[in-house]
Design a protein around this motif. Structure first.
Motif, PDB file in Angstrom:
ATOM      1  N   ALA A  75      18.910  11.440   5.761  1.00 49.56           N
ATOM      2  CA  ALA A  75      17.482  11.626   5.510  1.00 49.56           C
ATOM      3  C   ALA A  75      17.293  12.356   4.187  1.00 49.56           C
ATOM      4  CB  ALA A  75      16.855  12.427   6.646  1.00 49.56           C
ATOM      5  N   GLY A  76      16.405  11.870   3.387  1.00 54.17           N
ATOM      6  CA  GLY A  76      16.132  12.482   2.096  1.00 54.17           C
ATOM      7  C   GLY A  76      16.993  11.939   0.975  1.00 54.17           C
ATOM      8  N   GLY A  78      17.811   9.707  -1.825  1.00 52.79           N
ATOM      9  CA  GLY A  78      16.898   8.896  -2.615  1.00 52.79           C
ATOM     10  C   GLY A  78      17.451   7.569  -3.044  1.00 52.79           C
ATOM     11  N   VAL A  96       8.026   4.763  12.766  1.00 48.04           N
ATOM     12  CA  VAL A  96       9.243   4.717  11.951  1.00 48.04           C
ATOM     13  C   VAL A  96       9.469   3.264  11.562  1.00 48.04           C
ATOM     14  CG1 VAL A  96      11.729   5.132  11.853  1.00 48.04           C
ATOM     15  CG2 VAL A  96      10.254   6.696  13.125  1.00 48.04           C
ATOM     16  N   VAL A 112      12.408   4.760   7.716  1.00 50.17           N
ATOM     17  CA  VAL A 112      11.534   5.583   6.875  1.00 50.17           C
ATOM     18  C   VAL A 112      10.228   5.863   7.605  1.00 50.17           C
ATOM     19  CG1 VAL A 112      12.458   4.801   4.667  1.00 50.17           C
ATOM     20  CG2 VAL A 112      10.593   3.550   5.697  1.00 50.17           C
ATOM     21  N   THR A 113       9.598   6.966   7.228  1.00 46.05           N
ATOM     22  CA  THR A 113       8.265   7.323   7.710  1.00 46.05           C
ATOM     23  C   THR A 113       7.404   7.598   6.487  1.00 46.05           C
ATOM     24  OG1 THR A 113       8.882   9.653   7.849  1.00 46.05           O
ATOM     25  CG2 THR A 113       9.122   8.349   9.853  1.00 46.05           C
ATOM     26  N   GLY A 115       5.833   9.432   3.649  1.00 46.33           N
ATOM     27  CA  GLY A 115       6.288  10.597   2.905  1.00 46.33           C
ATOM     28  C   GLY A 115       7.766  10.589   2.569  1.00 46.33           C
ATOM     29  N   SER A 116       8.556   9.736   3.227  1.00 43.27           N
ATOM     30  CA  SER A 116       9.978   9.682   2.902  1.00 43.27           C
ATOM     31  C   SER A 116      10.205   8.700   1.754  1.00 43.27           C
ATOM     32  CB  SER A 116      10.797   9.290   4.127  1.00 43.27           C
ATOM     33  OG  SER A 116      10.424   8.022   4.581  1.00 43.27           O
ATOM     34  N   LYS A 117      11.406   8.768   1.173  1.00 45.50           N
ATOM     35  CA  LYS A 117      11.713   7.933   0.010  1.00 45.50           C
ATOM     36  C   LYS A 117      12.597   6.763   0.396  1.00 45.50           C
ATOM     37  CE  LYS A 117      11.223  11.303  -3.591  1.00 45.50           C
ATOM     38  NZ  LYS A 117      11.053  11.068  -4.968  1.00 45.50           N
ATOM     39  N   THR A 123       8.277   6.401  -2.903  1.00 45.01           N
ATOM     40  CA  THR A 123       7.828   7.195  -1.764  1.00 45.01           C
ATOM     41  C   THR A 123       6.884   6.357  -0.908  1.00 45.01           C
ATOM     42  OG1 THR A 123       7.994   9.206  -3.081  1.00 45.01           O
ATOM     43  CG2 THR A 123       6.703   9.332  -1.066  1.00 45.01           C
TER      44      THR A 123
END
Length: 150
Positions: A75-76, A78, A96, A112-113, A115-117, A123
């Motif tokens: 998670a996170g 990029g 999701v 991804v949700t 706000g996630s990249k 984004t």
């Protein structure tokens, strides 16, 4: 003494059964102690225990359980290695979105949700359903379910 012949026979049978169980346990102990390399399950038919892998990052999805297309990035994260060639929105479950990312390194399933990249640095700004199909917006990119986006 016992009043009936059946009581005597039941007592003798229970003693014989107990002696048989103790003799079998002793045989297994002697047989396993005599082995140079005893089996991990001690001669029983239990499956071997699963080994846990300890990592510093959060746990990823198990590809055997999820039938994912490749490694799931943390998670996170990029970027995936290589240039991103295409995105494909597979489905959305409980807010999701599951996006298949095709890159030089191969296909990857990315959850991804908002706000996630996404891999490639975009984004996710929104997702919804229109006409029975899910859509996802990430920067200038708009992906519809079932249609690969370039």
């Amino acid at each position: 003494m016992a009043e009936k012949l059946t009581d005597i026979l039941t007592y003798v049978f229970s003693l014989a059964l107990a002696a048989g169980v103790i003799a079998f346990a002793a045989y297994k102990v002697v047989a396993l102690n005599g082995m140079d390399d005893p089996p991990a399950n001690l001669g029983l038919n239990f499956p071997a225990p699963k080994r846990k892998v300890i990592t510093d990052g959060p746990a990823g999805a198990d590809p055997l359980t999820t039938q994912s297309l490749g490694a799931v990035p943390r998670a996170g994260a990029g970027d995936t290695p290589g240039a991103v060639l295409a995105y494909e929105l597979l489905t959305v479950v409980d807010s999701v979105a599951f996006v298949a990312v095709d890159s030089d390194a191969g296909k990857t399933l990315v959850p991804v949700t908002i706000g996630s990249k996404l891999p490639g640095g975009l984004t996710v700004s929104g997702m919804g359903r229109r006409g029975g199909r899910w859509w996802l917006a990430a920067g200038p990119l708009r992906i519809e379910q079932g249609l690969p986006a370039q």
